[in-house]
Enzyme design. Structure first.
Site, PDB file in Angstrom:
ATOM      1  N   THR A 174      -9.848   3.935   3.019  1.00 22.46           N
ATOM      2  CA  THR A 174     -10.682   3.259   2.003  1.00 22.46           C
ATOM      3  C   THR A 174     -11.658   2.339   2.736  1.00 22.46           C
ATOM      4  O   THR A 174     -11.382   1.869   3.843  1.00 22.46           O
ATOM      5  CB  THR A 174      -9.826   2.447   1.013  1.00 22.46           C
ATOM      6  OG1 THR A 174      -9.188   1.381   1.716  1.00 22.46           O
ATOM      7  CG2 THR A 174      -8.769   3.305   0.339  1.00 22.46           C
ATOM      8  N   LYS A 179       4.232  -7.531   0.036  1.00 20.72           N
ATOM      9  CA  LYS A 179       4.705  -6.145  -0.061  1.00 20.72           C
ATOM     10  C   LYS A 179       6.230  -6.069   0.100  1.00 20.72           C
ATOM     11  O   LYS A 179       6.883  -5.265  -0.564  1.00 20.72           O
ATOM     12  CB  LYS A 179       3.996  -5.262   0.968  1.00 20.72           C
ATOM     13  CG  LYS A 179       2.483  -5.113   0.721  1.00 20.72           C
ATOM     14  CD  LYS A 179       2.155  -4.482  -0.616  1.00 20.72           C
ATOM     15  CE  LYS A 179       0.715  -4.006  -0.734  1.00 20.72           C
ATOM     16  NZ  LYS A 179       0.407  -3.499  -2.086  1.00 20.72           N
ATOM     17  N   SER A 232       3.166  -0.673   1.012  1.00 30.39           N
ATOM     18  CA  SER A 232       2.599  -0.363   2.323  1.00 30.39           C
ATOM     19  C   SER A 232       3.713  -0.294   3.348  1.00 30.39           C
ATOM     20  O   SER A 232       4.795  -0.861   3.141  1.00 30.39           O
ATOM     21  CB  SER A 232       1.639  -1.498   2.691  1.00 30.39           C
ATOM     22  OG  SER A 232       1.361  -1.495   4.061  1.00 30.39           O
ATOM     23  N   TYR A 258      -0.032 -10.868   3.498  1.00 32.83           N
ATOM     24  CA  TYR A 258      -0.041  -9.560   2.827  1.00 32.83           C
ATOM     25  C   TYR A 258       1.340  -8.906   2.917  1.00 32.83           C
ATOM     26  O   TYR A 258       1.897  -8.424   1.922  1.00 32.83           O
ATOM     27  CB  TYR A 258      -1.108  -8.691   3.490  1.00 32.83           C
ATOM     28  CG  TYR A 258      -1.133  -7.234   3.105  1.00 32.83           C
ATOM     29  CD1 TYR A 258      -1.674  -6.826   1.897  1.00 32.83           C
ATOM     30  CD2 TYR A 258      -0.634  -6.249   3.973  1.00 32.83           C
ATOM     31  CE1 TYR A 258      -1.723  -5.481   1.542  1.00 32.83           C
ATOM     32  CE2 TYR A 258      -0.667  -4.913   3.633  1.00 32.83           C
ATOM     33  CZ  TYR A 258      -1.214  -4.519   2.423  1.00 32.83           C
ATOM     34  OH  TYR A 258      -1.260  -3.178   2.086  1.00 32.83           O
ATOM     35  N   ILE A 290      -4.992   4.251   5.335  1.00 33.64           N
ATOM     36  CA  ILE A 290      -5.763   5.165   4.470  1.00 33.64           C
ATOM     37  C   ILE A 290      -7.250   4.799   4.585  1.00 33.64           C
ATOM     38  O   ILE A 290      -7.595   3.606   4.660  1.00 33.64           O
ATOM     39  CB  ILE A 290      -5.326   5.022   2.988  1.00 33.64           C
ATOM     40  CG1 ILE A 290      -3.786   5.038   2.845  1.00 33.64           C
ATOM     41  CG2 ILE A 290      -5.978   6.090   2.120  1.00 33.64           C
ATOM     42  CD1 ILE A 290      -3.092   6.288   3.285  1.00 33.64           C
ATOM     43  N   MET A 320      -6.381 -10.586 -11.388  1.00 36.90           N
ATOM     44  CA  MET A 320      -4.919 -10.577 -11.420  1.00 36.90           C
ATOM     45  C   MET A 320      -4.316 -11.827 -10.762  1.00 36.90           C
ATOM     46  O   MET A 320      -3.104 -11.915 -10.617  1.00 36.90           O
ATOM     47  CB  MET A 320      -4.381  -9.318 -10.741  1.00 36.90           C
ATOM     48  CG  MET A 320      -4.629  -8.069 -11.525  1.00 36.90           C
ATOM     49  SD  MET A 320      -3.559  -8.009 -12.986  1.00 36.90           S
ATOM     50  CE  MET A 320      -4.168  -6.491 -13.735  1.00 36.90           C
TER      51      MET A 320
END
Ligand code: NDP
Length: 287
Positions: free
Chosen positions: A214, A181, A164, A177, A212, A87
């Site tokens: 992950t 967002k 987020s 980051y 989360i 992407m």
């Protein structure tokens, strides 16, 4: 008195709970999930498959996508396929939507979830890196939305944007980051206004996620973050639910995200202090 009352009101508004959600809502729906080879995206693919949706999955790693597609078919997906690529390129973002058009001739839900790699550390001054994550985490979302819009208008479908708490409340060590967002909220909130003005019946759901569990997130931040992560399986279900219910915003987990969002405007410096006190900054070394 006002703040708790407002908090309660907003929590009810943003997090409508099980409400009138019914898994049948997704049966036969045509859904694109980006970033579906691992983490929350992978879990969303499994929920959608169980609900009988058609899924088109994308990420870079073909071998992982193939495994997720196989499991989706076992779980009962109406159909499951993947397109692999990065992407970083808006041309690839457009190609994924084209694939949906060729395969299904339409689209009901676009779930934008992928993120490119960014370091969790003090900002290192690398402007090219910021440009690259902007391209991957933000511009590709814009490109996919633009390409998918004619099909989504036709189906009166939904756009689900996975963001987020870092897109609402800044914390240290996430400058590139966090910028991507915050950009998502600006872009998609403006678009939502335009849809209303032009009577376009396409919903936009912005998902504001806390920490989360992950694999990638835990590997990147567990040495610094004091709170325990929330489960990715439940998180994935809440995202699908909020998209299907055409909610404006999801806060997950609401217990940490909603108070942070509220405090941002009422007591920003208090919140900043709270954010830093929840981090073991002594464990952070400059790269
Ligand atoms: P993961 O790192 O587990 O998954 C990221 C996905 O994006 C993978 O499928 C990865 O696959 C894909 N990806 C990475 N780079 C590219 C690229 N250049 N082009 C295309 N796809 C790419 O992320 P999470 O599941 O943890 O996060 C999912 C979403 O949730 C993100 O939007 C994230 O910002 C948000 N979120 C997550 C939080 C958490 O604590 N986990 C907290 C707050 C928000 P591959 O490597 O095969 O390309």
């Amino acid at each position: 008195v006002l703040i708790p009352l407002l908090g309660l009101g907003l929590a009810v508004y943003f997090y409508s709970g099980p409400g009138n959600f019914n898994e049948e809502m997704l049966r036969g729906k045509r859904v694109i999930v980006t970033g579906a080879s691992s983490g929350i995206g992978e879990q969303m693919a499994y929920h959608l498959a169980r609900m009988g949706a058609h899924v088109l999955l994308t990420a870079r790693t073909e071998a992982k996508l193939q495994k997720v597609v196989d499991k989706c078919l076992d779980l009962g997906a109406a159909s499951a396929r993947y397109v692999s690529g990065s992407m970083e390129s808006t041309a690839f973002a457009e190609e994924v939507v084209k694939e949906a058009e060729i395969t299904w001739g339409g689209l009901d839900m676009l779930i934008l979830n992928h993120i490119g790699y960014s370091y969790f550390n003090f900002f290192n001054g690398d402007v090219d890196h910021v440009r690259k994550v902007m391209e991957t985490n933000f511009l590709s979302y814009v490109a996919m939305t633009t390409s998918a819009l004619p099909m989504l208008k036709e189906s009166e479908g939904s756009i689900v944007v996975v963001s987020s708490v870092s897109g609402k409340v800044a914390s240290p060590f996430t400058a590139p980051y966090s910028a991507t967002k915050f950009a998502l909220e600006g872009f998609f909130s403006s678009l939502r206004h335009e849809f209303i003005i032009e009577n376009v019946n396409v919903s936009i759901t912005l998902c504001i996620l806390g920490y989360i569990n992950t694999e990638n997130a835990v590997r990147a931040v567990s040495h610094v973050i004091k709170v325990a992560p929330a489960p990715k399986e439940e998180c994935a279900l809440e995202i699908i639910r909020s998209g299907a219910l055409r909610q404006r915003e999801l806060h997950y987990p609401a217990s940490t995200v909603t108070p942070a969002v509220l405090l941002r405007d009422f007591a920003p410096e208090f919140l900043d202090g709270l954010v830093r006190s929840n981090l073991q900054v002594e464990n952070m070394k400059r790269a």
